[in-house]
Design a protein around this motif. Structure first.
Motif: not given
Length: 151
Positions: A118-119, A121-123, A125-126, A145
């Motif tokens: 999940p981390e 995919w968060n990064l 997208r950034k 993170v």
């Protein structure tokens, strides 16, 4: 006696499959060549050496290579450049190169188990949204993170 061998040259070109310019007749055996009327006769004259086929000539690349080298050398220093930075390398190419490098670093971090899925995919997208400036910035975000996970 001078014999016109134009028709024979055309016949040879059809038999061998080369252009007229590449066919050379031996002047000593011009009588034999004039007597040859079948494709078989032509083939036997070729094997005998009365008719020779010149090697194919290509276009010389020497001058163009030299010009290309000169062009590559010219106008690379700061005083010679005209136009802004984006005129030489487009914004899109810069963005694509940066994003690919950052995504590769993210993948490496995920493979090393530095960040969870999940981390990641968060990064990811950034990175795609152009929030991450460069690799050093990505490194600090990964460290943040990690720190956030521990607290």
């Amino acid at each position: 006696m001078v014999v016109n061998l134009k028709a024979k040259k055309r016949l040879v070109s059809r038999v061998v499959g080369v252009g007229l310019a590449r066919i050379k007749f031996d002047p000593e055996s011009s009588d034999d060549i004039a007597d040859a009327i079948t494709r078989d006769n032509i083939r036997s004259l070729i094997s005998a050496g009365a008719i020779t086929i010149k090697p194919a000539g290509g276009t010389s690349r020497g001058r163009s290579k030299f010009k290309k080298m000169q062009k590559r050398k010219r106008g690379t220093t700061t005083g010679s450049k005209k136009g802004r930075k984006g005129a030489r390398v487009g914004k899109k190419q810069v963005y694509v190169k940066k994003v690919r490098a950052l995504r590769y670093r993210l993948k490496v971090a995920k493979d090393r188990k530095e960040i969870t899925n999940p981390e990641f995919w968060n990064l990811y997208r950034k990175v795609g949204g152009n929030t991450v400036r460069n690799i050093a910035h990505l490194r600090t975000l990964i460290d943040e993170v990690k720190a956030h996970r521990k607290s």
